[in-house]
Structures are given as C-alpha cells and as structure tokens.
Design a protein around this motif. Structure first.
Motif, PDB file in Angstrom:
ATOM      1  N   SER A 180       0.836  -1.205   0.000  1.00 40.59           N
ATOM      2  CA  SER A 180       0.000   0.000   0.000  1.00 40.59           C
ATOM      3  C   SER A 180       0.869   1.253   0.000  1.00 40.59           C
ATOM      4  N   MET A 181       2.049   1.183   0.643  1.00 37.77           N
ATOM      5  CA  MET A 181       2.970   2.315   0.618  1.00 37.77           C
ATOM      6  C   MET A 181       3.520   2.550  -0.783  1.00 37.77           C
ATOM      7  N   GLY A 182       3.827   1.459  -1.489  1.00 37.96           N
ATOM      8  CA  GLY A 182       4.307   1.587  -2.865  1.00 37.96           C
ATOM      9  C   GLY A 182       3.283   2.257  -3.755  1.00 37.96           C
ATOM     10  N   VAL A 183       2.026   1.898  -3.568  1.00 34.75           N
ATOM     11  CA  VAL A 183       0.951   2.523  -4.352  1.00 34.75           C
ATOM     12  C   VAL A 183       0.819   4.001  -3.988  1.00 34.75           C
ATOM     13  N   LEU A 184       0.942   4.313  -2.700  1.00 31.33           N
ATOM     14  CA  LEU A 184       0.842   5.710  -2.274  1.00 31.33           C
ATOM     15  C   LEU A 184       1.969   6.554  -2.883  1.00 31.33           C
ATOM     16  N   ALA A 185       3.175   5.998  -2.911  1.00 29.58           N
ATOM     17  CA  ALA A 185       4.299   6.712  -3.518  1.00 29.58           C
ATOM     18  C   ALA A 185       4.075   6.921  -5.013  1.00 29.58           C
ATOM     19  N   PHE A 186       3.560   5.907  -5.687  1.00 30.76           N
ATOM     20  CA  PHE A 186       3.286   6.021  -7.119  1.00 30.76           C
ATOM     21  C   PHE A 186       2.208   7.070  -7.388  1.00 30.76           C
ATOM     22  N   TYR A 187       1.203   7.099  -6.535  1.00 31.93           N
ATOM     23  CA  TYR A 187       0.122   8.092  -6.646  1.00 31.93           C
ATOM     24  C   TYR A 187       0.680   9.508  -6.483  1.00 31.93           C
ATOM     25  N   ALA A 188       1.553   9.694  -5.492  1.00 31.01           N
ATOM     26  CA  ALA A 188       2.142  11.013  -5.263  1.00 31.01           C
ATOM     27  C   ALA A 188       3.016  11.437  -6.441  1.00 31.01           C
ATOM     28  N   ILE A 189       3.749  10.495  -6.995  1.00 31.76           N
ATOM     29  CA  ILE A 189       4.596  10.802  -8.163  1.00 31.76           C
ATOM     30  C   ILE A 189       3.737  11.254  -9.335  1.00 31.76           C
ATOM     31  N   GLN A 190       2.612  10.598  -9.560  1.00 30.63           N
ATOM     32  CA  GLN A 190       1.719  10.988 -10.662  1.00 30.63           C
ATOM     33  C   GLN A 190       1.167  12.391 -10.452  1.00 30.63           C
ATOM     34  N   GLN A 191       0.857  12.719  -9.188  1.00 25.69           N
ATOM     35  CA  GLN A 191       0.335  14.057  -8.902  1.00 25.69           C
ATOM     36  C   GLN A 191       1.392  15.127  -9.147  1.00 25.69           C
TER      37      GLN A 191
END
Length: 523
Positions: A180-191
């Motif tokens: 879930s942390m990996g997904v959160l980091a990927f989400y932040a990178i996209q933003q």
C-alpha cells in the motif's frame, strides 16, 4: 459506483479465518522448552541420518539421547575412556621421572598395565592412582564446557523455533503494508508529475492505499510486541547486549545503541507511519473535494501535499528499511539497502494497481481505461523489475567481490541455508518479467499480465522472506503452515479493505484538470 460482490467478500473472510487458524496452530506447536527442542532435533537427526521416510517419535528419541548422555557422563569417570592430550602428557611425565631414577621398566608397567595386576610392585600404585585423579580433574572441566556449549546451542535453537511463527507473521504483515505504501508513492509521483495518462486510475490507487491505516495499526502492534520482548526477532533488543558486565555483551551493538534503542526506535516508527497516513488521508479528502469544486484550488493543494510527502517519504523509507529489516542483522549494513527495499515494494504496488484494474475491467467498470493505460502500467512493472535487479546485483556483487567477512557473511548464510528461495527470487523477479513483459503485445493481454503479476508478487514476498528469515530463524526455516496462513490472513484483510474502499466514491474523478486527456489516452 462499484459494489463489492458477496462472493469476493465471503472469499476474503474465509481467507482471514483460515489464516487465523493456521497462525494459531503455528504458535501452539512452537516448542516451549529445551526438552522439546532436543526431541525435535533428535527426530530430525534420526529421520535424515537413518534414511527412513519417517522420523522417529519425539519421546523415544529424547529418551535415547538422555540415555546416551548418562552413559557419556559415566564414562567421564573412567580414565581409560579419555585419551586426551592432557592425559597423554601426564603419562609421559610419569614415564620420564621414573626413567631418571633408573626404573623405567617399572614405570612403564605401572602406567600401561591395569590397576589390579598382582605382579605390579606396590610402589607403582601411587603414580597410577595419581594418574586417575589428574585425568579426572582434566575431564570434568572439559565435560562441563561441552555441556554448557550444548545447552547454549539448544537455547539458541529454541529461540529460532519460537521465532518461526512470529517471523512468518512479520514477513506477511510488512509485505502487505509496504504494498500500500508503494501505491501511495506512485500516486504522489503521478500528482507531482502532472501526468496526463493516469488520472482515470486515481480512484483505484486511493482504494488500494485504504489498507494503509489498517495495516499500520497492526504493524505498530507487532512492533510493540517486539519491544515488550514477546519474541526474539531483533537481537539488539536482548538483555545485556549493551552492558559490558553482561555475558551477552556485544561491542558492535553497544556502539550503535545511541540509534538502536527501543524508545527511539518506536518513536521513529510512529513518526513515519503517522506522516504516511496523514498524507494519505488529506490527499484523498482533498481529491474528493475537487470533484465538487468549481476551480482547481483543491488540485493545487494535492500537488503541494504530494511534493512535500515525496521529500518526507524518500527519507523515512530509507530509515524504515534500516529500522525494520536491516537491524534484524545488526552487525551488517549496506548503503544500497533502502533503495533495494523501495524497489521491491514499489514494483509490487504497481503490480497490484494493474491487477485490481484488470479485475474491475472484467466486471464492467472503468470504461475509460483502455489497453494503453494497461500497457503503461505493464511498462512500469517491467522497468522497476529491471531496476530491482540492478540494485540486487550491485549490492551482491560489490559485497561478494570485496569479501569482507562481516559483510559477505550476510550472503553466504542465504546462499548456503536458503539456496532455493535466494536464487528463486532472482528468477521470479527478473528472469520471468524480462521474458514475459519485454514483448509490447504481451503488455496488453490480460491473462499474461495476471500471470506475470502473480509471479512478481510471489517473488517479492520471497524477497522479503530472504531478508527477514535468516536473521530470525536461521537454518530452521520452512515454508509451512505458519508462513502460508500469515499470507492468507493478510491477503484476505487486504482484499476486504481495498474493495470495500472502492465502493465509497465514484471510480472516475470528475474535475481533475487532466481527466479528459486521460480518458482519451492512446498511442
């Protein structure tokens, strides 16, 4: 709006129940004392050494070992049974003394013949008796040292076997939390990147990160059990390791005690987990508010929050990797370790995004997600798998080539005791993704991506297994009921939380500035 099916909900609950039963079984069957360890080791020894398909029962094996120990102690009292170097020296000394007085023959007979020989002169009885006393004096300390060493070994194995269900639980707990942390980091990178292709996937990412608060609570509870000495996973927490007067004193660990101490360790964990969850909460809340807004103010807030979070994340992630994984081997360190752990859970998170997206597509949702979006996710899966391999090889090659004992021991232990999972992780995390995902057409085929994604996830679970198990259970590892049950429990919980969260909001963001570009993304 997405609605979770009753079948998926039931399936998740069944996984959790089965997992809990297996976890309980693992703790109940763990040995409670040294006697049980002796029985287990004896059964394994007889099972492997005797060439039989079944090991002997534990109780008879323990009885046989106890009988052998008693016989060994009885033999220790007999000088004839101990041909030690000390006794040989005593015999030579007696022989030399009598040779100097011109009675070498009588001396030789007194040492080498039996005590009750009627022909032996009376004067020889005293040296023979003295020989017995000296031999016994040498034998008793040697036997005591051997016994103490044996007891210490048994206690060490006891801790390893007691750690086994705890370690299995720890691997699964941290693995799903970091997904879930990996997904959160990927989400932040996209933003922060203001990506135009990915906004149609934002709700999927937010749904997966919904596991973060739940997983964080469970993980913090687990860390508290470690700090409370309910297990022996972290050896630097053992009593006396920083006390020079203690027999458990470890100079290397004592030198790191300013950083590796329980209060500071727990404080860091709370700060990191709180920071991650705060960003997750406010980015989700502000992103949903953007759907009802008439301007882009909320979008700009998410952008700024994401930029700040990424700075916090890159620092906290490295320290987290040191604290929660590398400190299991407190004598070893690697400057690449933080990046290595990041690559492992980052590609796992992206893989989960892809697999959840494919599942929702098969159910008729995410109408604007097309094969180009899936292709981009697959490219990230491929690219980060290669990045993980680069870090794995860089870390391994430099340490192996330098051959510094305190560093290379880390890999020697894993190669010798964990041969199959060690090399298997490389095959599953590099060879299979390269062979499968290098083809452009394959990146758009659902069943191929599901297969490749499953291999990647299993491979990175094994990667975490390799990082944690050798330091906690040594060579007493086995992927059995505790390990499988722990994965089932957290998998069931993960599925239930994630797909329930997906029902809480529309799967398509309405007012994201790049939503139209994302809807029509093709190449």
């Amino acid at each position: 709006m997405y609605t979770i099916s009753s079948k998926l909900k039931t399936f998740s609950i069944v996984l959790m129940v089965v997992g809990l039963l297996g976890i309980g079984y693992g703790f109940l069957t763990a040995p409670k004392d040294i006697k049980e360890v002796e029985a287990i080791l004896a059964a394994e020894s007889h099972g492997h050494g005797g060439g039989h398909g079944e090991a002997h029962e534990a109780a008879p094996a323990h009885a046989e070992e106890a009988h052998a120990t008693e016989a060994h102690e009885a033999e220790a009292a007999k000088p004839e049974a101990h041909a030690t170097e000390g006794e040989a020296g005593v015999a030579d000394q007696a022989h030399d003394e009598h040779a100097a007085t011109g009675d070498a023959a009588a001396s030789h007979d007194s040492v080498t013949t039996s005590v009750d020989t009627a022909a032996a002169p009376a004067v020889a009885e005293a040296p023979a008796e003295e020989h017995r006393e000296v031999a016994a004096a040498h034998a008793e300390p040697a036997h005591a040292d051997a016994h103490a060493e044996h007891e210490a070994h048994l206690e060490h194995v006891l801790h390893q076997l007691q750690n086994k269900p705890w370690a299995a639980l720890y691997v699964a707990c941290i693995f799903f939390l970091l997904i879930s942390m990996g997904v959160l980091a990927f989400y932040a990178i996209q933003q922060v990147a203001q990506a135009g292709w990915s906004p149609v996937l934002f709700r999927v990412m937010e749904g997966i990160t919904a596991y973060l608060p739940v997983g964080s609570i469970l993980f913090l509870i687990f860390l508290i059990t470690c700090a409370a000495h309910l297990n022996h996973l972290f050896v630097w927490m053992a009593d006396g390791v920083t006390d020079p007067k203690s027999e458990n004193y470890d100079a290397l660990i004592a030198g790191k005690s300013g950083y590796l101490n329980i209060p500071f360790w727990l404080i860091r964990a709370v700060i990191f987990i709180a920071g991650w969850n705060l960003y997750r909460h406010f980015s989700r809340k502000t992103g949903l508010a953007q759907d009802e807004a008439h301007d882009d103010a909320n979008y700009k807030k998410v952008f700024k929050m994401s930029a700040g979070f990424l700075v916090f994340f890159i620092v906290s992630e490295s320290i987290m990797a040191w604290d929660w994984i590398m400190s299991l081997d407190p004598h070893w360190f690697s400057t690449l370790f933080g990046w290595y752990v990041f690559a492992s859970f980052f590609v796992s998170g992206i893989t989960v995004i892809c697999m959840v997206t494919l599942y929702l597509k098969t159910k008729g949702y995410l109408e604007y997600v097309n094969t180009s979006h899936i292709h981009d996710l697959a490219k990230f899966m491929f690219g980060i798998s290669v990045f993980w391999t680069y870090l794995w090889f860089s870390q391994f090659m430099l340490i192996w080539y330098a051959n510094i004992p305190e560093e290379v021991t880390y890999f020697i232990t894993r190669i010798n005791d964990y041969t199959l999972p060690f090399w298997g992780a490389v095959v599953m995390n590099f060879v299979f993704p390269i062979l499968i995902l290098i083809n452009t057409d394959f990146k758009r085929v659902t069943w191929i991506l599901v297969g490749a994604g499953s291999i990647i996830l299993v491979g990175h679970y094994i990667d975490f297994f390799n990082m944690i198990m050798p330091a906690t259970v040594g060579d007493q590892w086995f992927i059995g009921i505790p390990e499988i049950s722990s994965v089932l429990f957290f998998l069931g919980l993960f599925l239930l939380v994630v797909f329930t969260a997906l029902t809480k909001a529309p799967l398509m963001p309405k007012r994201n500035p790049y939503i139209e570009e994302s809807k029509h993304f093709h190449y």
